[in-house]
Design an enzyme around this catalytic site. Structure first.
Site, PDB file in Angstrom:
ATOM      1  N   ASP A 184      40.695 -34.518 -68.361  1.00  0.00           N
ATOM      2  CA  ASP A 184      41.704 -35.528 -68.045  1.00  0.00           C
ATOM      3  C   ASP A 184      43.052 -34.907 -67.683  1.00  0.00           C
ATOM      4  O   ASP A 184      43.297 -33.734 -67.947  1.00  0.00           O
ATOM      5  CB  ASP A 184      41.925 -36.430 -69.275  1.00  0.00           C
ATOM      6  CG  ASP A 184      40.879 -37.531 -69.364  1.00  0.00           C
ATOM      7  OD1 ASP A 184      40.323 -37.906 -68.318  1.00  0.00           O
ATOM      8  OD2 ASP A 184      40.627 -38.010 -70.492  1.00  0.00           O
TER       9      ASP A 184
ATOM     10  N   TYR B 122      35.839 -26.403 -77.529  1.00  0.00           N
ATOM     11  CA  TYR B 122      37.164 -26.972 -77.318  1.00  0.00           C
ATOM     12  C   TYR B 122      38.101 -26.577 -78.458  1.00  0.00           C
ATOM     13  O   TYR B 122      37.653 -26.388 -79.602  1.00  0.00           O
ATOM     14  CB  TYR B 122      37.105 -28.508 -77.302  1.00  0.00           C
ATOM     15  CG  TYR B 122      36.633 -29.117 -76.009  1.00  0.00           C
ATOM     16  CD1 TYR B 122      37.524 -29.389 -74.985  1.00  0.00           C
ATOM     17  CD2 TYR B 122      35.290 -29.438 -75.818  1.00  0.00           C
ATOM     18  CE1 TYR B 122      37.091 -29.972 -73.791  1.00  0.00           C
ATOM     19  CE2 TYR B 122      34.846 -30.010 -74.631  1.00  0.00           C
ATOM     20  CZ  TYR B 122      35.760 -30.273 -73.625  1.00  0.00           C
ATOM     21  OH  TYR B 122      35.339 -30.845 -72.447  1.00  0.00           O
TER      22      TYR B 122
END
Lengths: 245, 245
Positions: A52, A110
């Site tokens: 994003d 992540y």
């Protein structure tokens, strides 16, 4: 025709995320444009993770087909000459024709980074989520244990489509604190839309004492997005790397 | 009339340094403007350290005189509402009328941050000096020892004026490595123009093997800017704090 795999790092601050869209410039668009210029072909990359707006990557992956005579491992050097400073090709290599960055078995890593202190550090505002309330890291670690394993993570998914299978496996979820910096490190076989950011937002709520660690188990079992905490902001999220098996 | 001391943090990326100048926006200018708006007075701050363009601070210091009725310790909150995200007031407090941030005895702490790996990390490009050559940190540490103490640092000063006394004291100079990040941490009673960046540039040359650690002693004794290494780039430099005695 060769298939080339790129490992791509970027500072997501100035981009509207990975995927091409009408409202602003994206990583995918810049790569397509610069690769097309470099090779003289009409190149379209396929990315592994469509991060994003504002999200960073140290090891996202993209592939493309090309007839270029540039040796595969030299494409990174040639492309880095063309790219803006906030996108860097870490590595380029040839992969088999049937290789696809999203269909292969992979482990994604992540990190979500939090600055936890009374006053925000302006030099970290674009790479950290600033939280001024004292966070109880031990409680966050206890809560994190409930999220590891194979589970239905429907509570940790902002719905884009309803048809998605929401079962994933988290291999590890570690929380580290060093001075005023808290790092949430997650490895898994795949992540739902906004899943890491919702996990981070939920763990911050545990750290503030809004939820007990045990409540995170209930949140998981609810399989309902409303049960979990808010989506933590994008700038703290880093796609660290993707390992293909 | 009260004298207020501000502890100021900023990301120097988008500023032409601290000191007001005609070519672009500066930290001093923004503080003057926002403080004048906040108090309704014509405020001019005096800064402790006039950092260069691109240099960051977590604890620079400024003072100003005011008749405002805002309690001294609340000025930081009120001012932070007005300031852009890349400037943050860490603390505000009243100090005696004769207090001056540059004439008081003080210990300044700087950090110089280096990313030492094969490929630049785009998320650290504005806060680190990227060095792709393998640096020998042990050699850098040995070289650093010659620079500690009271010395004439003329070799580590880019001359702005000739009248300056170039004797200073460095209390400590530590070099730490964590993964691909090397931090040079320096404490001293004052620093000449560009001194920390020239020390960093010289230590990087030691780390690359261009100079032996012992040569840094000769460079110091030469009292000649030409003897030392290049000035390392501004974005790796952080003014961490100033302690007044």
């Amino acid at each position: 025709m060769k298939k080339i795999k790129l490992t791509v790092a970027y500072d997501g601050t100035n981009y509207c995320g990975w995927q091409i869209q009408p409202n602003g410039i994206t990583i995918e668009e810049v790569l397509n444009r610069k690769l097309s210029k470099l090779t003289g072909e009409d190149i379209t990359v396929i990315g592994a993770s469509r991060t994003d707006s504002g999200v960073h990557a140290l090891g996202n992956v993209a592939v493309f087909d090309t007839e270029t005579s540039i040796p595969p491992d030299r494409i990174s050097y040639a492309l880095n000459q063309q790219l803006p400073e906030d996108i860097v090709i870490v590595k380029s290599e040839e992969v088999p024709q049937d290789w696809h960055p999203r269909y292969c078995n992979s482990i994604k890593t992540y990190e979500y980074r939090i600055q936890n202190s009374k006053v925000p550090d302006p030099t970290r505002r674009l790479t950290h989520y600033f939280v001024s309330f004292d966070l109880d890291v031990e409680a966050m670690k206890q809560a994190a244990e409930y999220l590891v394993g194979e589970h239905d993570y429907a509570s940790f998914c902002n719905v884009r489509t309803n048809v998605e299978d929401t079962i994933r496996t988290i291999y590890s979820l570690d929380i580290m604190k060093q001075r005023d910096e808290i790092t949430i490190r997650i490895q898994g076989n795949g992540f739902l839309y906004n899943m890491v950011r919702i996990i981070a937002g939920t763990l911050v709520r545990v750290g503030r004492g809004f939820y007990t660690p045990e409540q995170v188990k209930e949140i998981l079992e609810a399989k309902n997005r409303q049960a979990a905490g808010v989506t933590a902001p994008p700038q703290g999220l880093f796609l660290m790397g993707i390992e293909y098996r």
